[in-house]
Write a protein that holds these residues in place. Structure first.
Motif, short mmCIF file in Angstrom:
data_model
loop_
_atom_site.label_atom_id
_atom_site.label_comp_id
_atom_site.label_asym_id
_atom_site.label_seq_id
_atom_site.Cartn_x
_atom_site.Cartn_y
_atom_site.Cartn_z
N ILE A 20 -70.04 -11.17 53.12
CA ILE A 20 -70.77 -10.67 51.95
C ILE A 20 -69.78 -10.27 50.86
N TRP A 21 -68.75 -9.58 51.30
CA TRP A 21 -67.76 -9.07 50.34
C TRP A 21 -67.03 -10.23 49.66
N PHE A 22 -66.58 -11.20 50.47
CA PHE A 22 -65.86 -12.35 49.90
C PHE A 22 -66.78 -13.13 48.96
N ASP A 23 -68.02 -13.34 49.40
CA ASP A 23 -68.96 -14.11 48.56
C ASP A 23 -69.17 -13.44 47.22
N ALA A 24 -69.20 -12.11 47.25
CA ALA A 24 -69.48 -11.37 46.02
C ALA A 24 -68.27 -11.33 45.09
N THR A 25 -67.09 -11.54 45.66
CA THR A 25 -65.89 -11.35 44.83
C THR A 25 -65.10 -12.63 44.58
N LEU A 26 -65.25 -13.63 45.45
CA LEU A 26 -64.45 -14.86 45.30
C LEU A 26 -65.38 -16.06 45.14
N PRO A 27 -64.84 -17.19 44.65
CA PRO A 27 -65.68 -18.39 44.54
C PRO A 27 -66.18 -18.83 45.91
N HIS A 28 -67.43 -19.30 45.99
CA HIS A 28 -68.01 -19.70 47.27
C HIS A 28 -67.26 -20.87 47.89
N ARG A 29 -67.27 -20.92 49.23
CA ARG A 29 -66.57 -22.00 49.92
C ARG A 29 -67.54 -22.95 50.60
N GLU A 30 -68.84 -22.82 50.33
CA GLU A 30 -69.78 -23.61 51.14
C GLU A 30 -70.68 -24.46 50.31
N ASP A 31 -71.10 -25.60 50.89
CA ASP A 31 -72.11 -26.38 50.20
C ASP A 31 -73.48 -26.06 50.80
N ALA A 32 -74.51 -26.56 50.09
CA ALA A 32 -75.88 -26.20 50.47
C ALA A 32 -76.23 -26.70 51.87
N MET A 33 -75.73 -27.89 52.22
CA MET A 33 -76.07 -28.48 53.52
C MET A 33 -75.53 -27.62 54.66
N ARG A 34 -74.28 -27.19 54.50
CA ARG A 34 -73.66 -26.34 55.52
C ARG A 34 -74.48 -25.04 55.68
N ALA A 35 -74.91 -24.48 54.55
CA ALA A 35 -75.69 -23.24 54.60
C ALA A 35 -77.01 -23.47 55.33
N VAL A 290 -69.20 -37.25 82.81
CA VAL A 290 -68.93 -36.14 81.89
C VAL A 290 -69.78 -36.36 80.65
N VAL A 291 -70.60 -35.37 80.33
CA VAL A 291 -71.62 -35.58 79.30
C VAL A 291 -71.42 -34.64 78.12
N ASP A 292 -71.63 -35.18 76.93
CA ASP A 292 -71.66 -34.32 75.74
C ASP A 292 -72.73 -34.88 74.80
N ILE A 293 -73.52 -33.99 74.22
CA ILE A 293 -74.65 -34.41 73.38
C ILE A 293 -74.43 -33.95 71.94
N GLU A 294 -74.70 -34.83 71.00
CA GLU A 294 -74.64 -34.44 69.59
C GLU A 294 -76.06 -34.34 69.04
N ALA A 295 -76.28 -33.28 68.27
CA ALA A 295 -77.61 -33.08 67.67
C ALA A 295 -77.47 -32.90 66.17
N ASP A 296 -78.53 -33.22 65.46
CA ASP A 296 -78.58 -32.92 64.03
C ASP A 296 -79.67 -31.86 63.85
N PRO A 297 -79.30 -30.60 63.80
CA PRO A 297 -80.31 -29.54 63.73
C PRO A 297 -81.15 -29.62 62.46
N LEU A 298 -80.61 -30.22 61.41
CA LEU A 298 -81.38 -30.31 60.16
C LEU A 298 -82.61 -31.19 60.32
N ARG A 299 -82.60 -32.03 61.37
CA ARG A 299 -83.74 -32.93 61.61
C ARG A 299 -84.36 -32.69 62.98
N ASP A 300 -83.88 -31.67 63.67
CA ASP A 300 -84.34 -31.41 65.04
C ASP A 300 -84.20 -32.69 65.87
N LEU A 301 -83.04 -33.31 65.78
CA LEU A 301 -82.82 -34.63 66.36
C LEU A 301 -81.59 -34.60 67.27
N HIS A 302 -81.74 -35.21 68.46
CA HIS A 302 -80.60 -35.35 69.37
C HIS A 302 -80.25 -36.83 69.36
N TYR A 303 -79.18 -37.15 68.69
CA TYR A 303 -78.97 -38.55 68.36
C TYR A 303 -77.89 -39.24 69.18
#
Ligand code: SF4
Length: 462
Positions: A20-35, A290-303
């Motif tokens: 909160i403090w950094f966001d209020a005082t410094l330029p943002h480091r995030e894009d909308a998608m990440r948020a 050995v298993v690993d799964i990737e998901a796209d939470p923005l689409r509720d998708l396990h791809y």
């Protein structure tokens, strides 16, 4: 210093007050998608598809002020459902996904509005409800009536209600904390795995290491740090020199056994060497899936279901991939068929996530009778087994932290779960196959890293 409070302020404060403090005082480091990923939100196209039967009116505006004016106008007219509305109240900015009209008295007449967010998680998290309590306060300021319930909509369109009163105390505490930080009062550091969500994590971690703060240690609780501080121990170095038997008398609330464990952890951290405490109970066979799964939470998708098939002759990596949103079922079914073709072979994964996804996919797309139970029986959670038997000289025990410590390197410099989501989104939007290849390499590296950790542990911890 910008003093706006939005729904993200609550999520961010709960993950890292300094955010909160950094966001209020410094330029943002995030894009909308990440948020959106961090806020458990979906992409708008997905949200609109869920809302299609509600016939919500969508607000589009050039500025927050314009969106606010349009939202209030629609509320005065009594619109049933408003998507993308904005309410401003002093420096508070409420942007829930949806405002819904319900019966009751308010400044608008015989109806009032409640707020609802669309979230991908199937669990009702505290942070959602604290955000809901925030919307309710803003709604009271606008319509003169405070809703009693908050709402969360799931990706399948079902709605869960919760009682706002139950989250009022937490909301007040968080709000006070945010307001204090916006007044310029920062909170002390306390490193936890949540800190990794913050874009300011690297700076903060370095500061914490430089000050040798006790929260550098993996999974030490705040209450334990407070108790140790009360006993005059404020750094990892100081802790490493103590004797657990003697210390136990001066540190109430922490057992001698736990103190011994913490002291060993402090020593390991300073020496940079792992401490093997005991036997790890791995299956005898070296054959493995050995298993690993990737998901796209923005689409509720396990791809992507990635499987490393390890056997006497070597290994092969297999991918079961949904190149498009509507191919999840096909990818799952191909994965199921493959796993069924390797009966009885232990199934390794890192953490609990894979088992959760197996259950979810079986509910969503079906699976042969007993398939999920069989996978659970064959399952070997490498992280769970490691935790019991090895202390690593690390603050975090994520796959990246441990495998990198053991010398494994990911091929992509920016490899991370969050980036893999953004790469997959890029692939869907642009069709740039290089993005998809980045995801595939990332998944394979995760799987191979899991096996490297298991091999290391099997050799050391017998
Ligand atoms: S330790 Fe640093 S990154 Fe973690 S919550 Fe505190 S300020 Fe944020």
């Amino acid at each position: 210093m910008s003093k706006r409070i939005t729904k993200q302020s609550f999520y961010r404060y709960l993950k890292c007050p300094s955010w909160i403090w950094f966001d209020a005082t410094l330029p943002h480091r995030e894009d909308a998608m990440r948020a959106r990923v961090q806020d458990d939100a979906l992409i708008q196209e997905q949200e609109r598809a869920i809302l299609v039967t509600r016939k919500s009116i969508e607000i589009s505006a050039e500025s927050e002020d314009e969106a606010f004016a349009k939202t209030v106008e629609l509320m005065k007219q009594g619109a049933q459902s408003i998507y993308g509305g904005v309410l401003l109240h002093g420096h508070w900015v409420a942007k829930p996904d949806l405002f819904e009209r319900v019966s009751g008295k308010s400044n608008f007449g015989d109806y009032y509005y409640v707020a609802c967010d669309i979230k991908r998680s199937r669990h009702l998290k505290d942070e959602y409800c604290v955000q809901g309590a925030f919307y309710a306060e803003v709604l009271r300021g606008i319509q003169g009536m405070k809703p009693k319930q908050g709402y969360i909509m799931r990706p399948d369109g079902t709605v869960e209600a919760y009682i706002l009163e139950e989250y009022l105390t937490k909301f007040r505490l968080v709000l006070d904390g945010i307001e204090r930080i916006l007044e310029g009062i920062r909170e002390p550091h306390f490193l936890t795995s949540d800190c990794k969500q913050s874009p300011w994590f690297d700076e903060c971690k370095n500061e914490t290491i430089a000050s040798d703060h006790l929260s550098r240690m993996n999974r030490i609780w705040r209450s334990e740090v407070t108790a140790l501080n009360d006993a005059g121990i404020t750094t990892v170095t100081e802790l490493s020199t103590r004797n657990a038997d003697l210390l136990a008398r001066g540190v109430p609330g922490i057992t001698q056994e736990r103190l011994q464990f913490l002291i060993l952890g402090a020593k390991a951290l300073l020496d940079g060497k792992p401490v093997v405490l005991g036997k790890i109970d791995f299956p005898k066979t070296d054959d493995a899936l050995v298993v690993d799964i990737e998901a796209d939470p923005l689409r509720d998708l396990h791809y992507l279901f990635g499987v490393l098939d390890v056997h006497g002759q070597g290994d092969e990596f297999h991918t079961f991939l949904a190149e498009k949103q509507d191919e999840e079922k096909a990818a799952w079914e191909a994965f199921v068929a493959f796993m069924e073709s390797r009966p009885g072979i232990p199934v390794y994964h890192y953490g609990w996530y894979e088992q959760d996804v197996f259950r979810l996919m079986a509910e969503r797309h079906g699976a042969p009778e007993g398939f999920v139970d069989d996978l659970a029986e064959r399952s070997v959670d490498v992280l769970e087994r490691l935790r019991e038997a090895v202390i690593f000289p690390l603050s975090f025990y994520s796959l990246k932290d441990i495998a990198q410590f053991l010398g494994f390197r990911w091929r992509h410099d920016d490899a991370s779960g969050l980036n893999s989501v953004l790469w997959y989104e890029d692939w869907l939007r642009t069709g740039n196959r290089e993005m998809l290849n980045d995801v595939l390499r990332y998944n394979e590296d995760d799987v191979r890293a899991t096996w490297v950790v298991r091999q290391w542990a099997k050799q050391r911890a017998l």
